[in-house]
Design an enzyme around this catalytic site. Structure first.
Site, PDB file in Angstrom:
ATOM      1  N   HIS A 106       1.103   5.079   0.916  1.00  0.00           N
ATOM      2  CA  HIS A 106       0.460   6.114   1.737  1.00  0.00           C
ATOM      3  C   HIS A 106       0.478   7.441   0.974  1.00  0.00           C
ATOM      4  O   HIS A 106       1.538   7.875   0.511  1.00  0.00           O
ATOM      5  CB  HIS A 106       1.235   6.318   3.039  1.00  0.00           C
ATOM      6  CG  HIS A 106       1.222   5.159   3.976  1.00  0.00           C
ATOM      7  ND1 HIS A 106       0.381   5.091   5.067  1.00  0.00           N
ATOM      8  CD2 HIS A 106       1.964   4.013   4.014  1.00  0.00           C
ATOM      9  CE1 HIS A 106       0.608   3.960   5.734  1.00  0.00           C
ATOM     10  NE2 HIS A 106       1.563   3.288   5.110  1.00  0.00           N
ATOM     11  N   HIS A 143       0.862  -1.181   0.000  1.00  0.00           N
ATOM     12  CA  HIS A 143       0.000   0.000   0.000  1.00  0.00           C
ATOM     13  C   HIS A 143       0.893   1.223   0.000  1.00  0.00           C
ATOM     14  O   HIS A 143       1.904   1.269   0.689  1.00  0.00           O
ATOM     15  CB  HIS A 143      -0.935   0.000   1.219  1.00  0.00           C
ATOM     16  CG  HIS A 143      -0.234  -0.269   2.499  1.00  0.00           C
ATOM     17  ND1 HIS A 143       0.118  -1.529   2.923  1.00  0.00           N
ATOM     18  CD2 HIS A 143       0.232   0.583   3.444  1.00  0.00           C
ATOM     19  CE1 HIS A 143       0.752  -1.456   4.079  1.00  0.00           C
ATOM     20  NE2 HIS A 143       0.843  -0.182   4.412  1.00  0.00           N
TER      21      HIS A 143
HETATM   22  P1  5GP Z   1       2.070   0.091   7.226  1.00  0.00           P
HETATM   23  O1  5GP Z   1       2.533   0.318   8.609  1.00  0.00           O
HETATM   24  O2  5GP Z   1       2.008  -1.369   6.883  1.00  0.00           O
HETATM   25  O3  5GP Z   1       2.765   0.904   6.179  1.00  0.00           O
HETATM   26  O4  5GP Z   1       0.614   0.697   7.178  1.00  0.00           O
HETATM   27  C1  5GP Z   1      -0.546   0.016   7.478  1.00  0.00           C
HETATM   28  C2  5GP Z   1      -1.608   1.084   7.405  1.00  0.00           C
HETATM   29  O5  5GP Z   1      -2.842   0.431   7.322  1.00  0.00           O
HETATM   30  C3  5GP Z   1      -1.631   1.960   8.654  1.00  0.00           C
HETATM   31  O6  5GP Z   1      -1.541   3.326   8.268  1.00  0.00           O
HETATM   32  C4  5GP Z   1      -2.963   1.642   9.307  1.00  0.00           C
HETATM   33  O7  5GP Z   1      -3.548   2.763   9.889  1.00  0.00           O
HETATM   34  C5  5GP Z   1      -3.760   1.129   8.134  1.00  0.00           C
HETATM   35  N1  5GP Z   1      -4.772   0.163   8.472  1.00  0.00           N
HETATM   36  C6  5GP Z   1      -4.665  -0.854   9.329  1.00  0.00           C
HETATM   37  N2  5GP Z   1      -5.809  -1.570   9.360  1.00  0.00           N
HETATM   38  C7  5GP Z   1      -6.649  -0.993   8.483  1.00  0.00           C
HETATM   39  C8  5GP Z   1      -7.967  -1.266   8.064  1.00  0.00           C
HETATM   40  O8  5GP Z   1      -8.612  -2.224   8.518  1.00  0.00           O
HETATM   41  N3  5GP Z   1      -8.514  -0.451   7.167  1.00  0.00           N
HETATM   42  C9  5GP Z   1      -7.822   0.607   6.651  1.00  0.00           C
HETATM   43  N4  5GP Z   1      -8.436   1.386   5.775  1.00  0.00           N
HETATM   44  N5  5GP Z   1      -6.563   0.908   7.025  1.00  0.00           N
HETATM   45  C10 5GP Z   1      -5.982   0.118   7.926  1.00  0.00           C
END
Ligand code: 5GP
Ligand code: ZN
Length: 124
Positions: free
Chosen positions: A98, A96
């Protein structure tokens, strides 16, 4: 993929999609309208994406940026970021990107931006 939260995201959370990727709002936004752009295919690591997926994600980032700027005139910049690997802070292992809207004055001194992944090195 069975246990992946992003493969199983409720379709009502999807704010835009194209052939190979989709966009959702982050459930725990860093700023208002914090958006995630994801490939439809389950891929853990950004560097394992296929080029057409990268192109689709890039197009979606541009579309979402335009929409956010139209919807919210207080937005004056963006951070665009990918956490690739647990060491780099990745917590959900479905790629993903951001897209984090920024606004003048949202922090006292924004200089360095993504350099803040190592907080002591943000300023140079
Ligand atoms: P990472 O730390 O892997 O780059 O980011 C994971 C992102 O996913 C975080 O910003 C967190 O807030 C978001 N996130 C976690 N669970 C969910 C979810 O169930 N739905 C959505 N829309 N975002 C999520
Ligand atoms: Zn997945």
């Amino acid at each position: 993929m069975k246990d992946c939260i992003f493969c199983n995201i409720d379709s009502t959370r999807i704010i835009a999609e194209n052939e190979l990727c989709f966009a959702i709002r982050d459930a725990f936004p860093v700023t208002d309208r914090h958006t995630l752009v994801l490939p439809k295919r389950h891929v853990s690591d950004y560097f394992d994406l296929h080029q057409p997926e990268r192109n689709a994600i890039e197009a979606m980032l541009h579309d979402q940026r335009e929409k956010i700027l139209k919807e919210d005139p207080t937005v004056t910049g963006f951070n665009v970021g990918i956490n690739a690997g647990a060491s780099a802070g990745q917590t959900v292992f479905h790629v993903h990107v951001h897209l984090i809207p920024r606004r003048d004055g949202d922090v006292v001194d924004p200089r360095g931006g993504v350099r803040g992944v190592i907080p002591s090195k943000q300023r140079y």
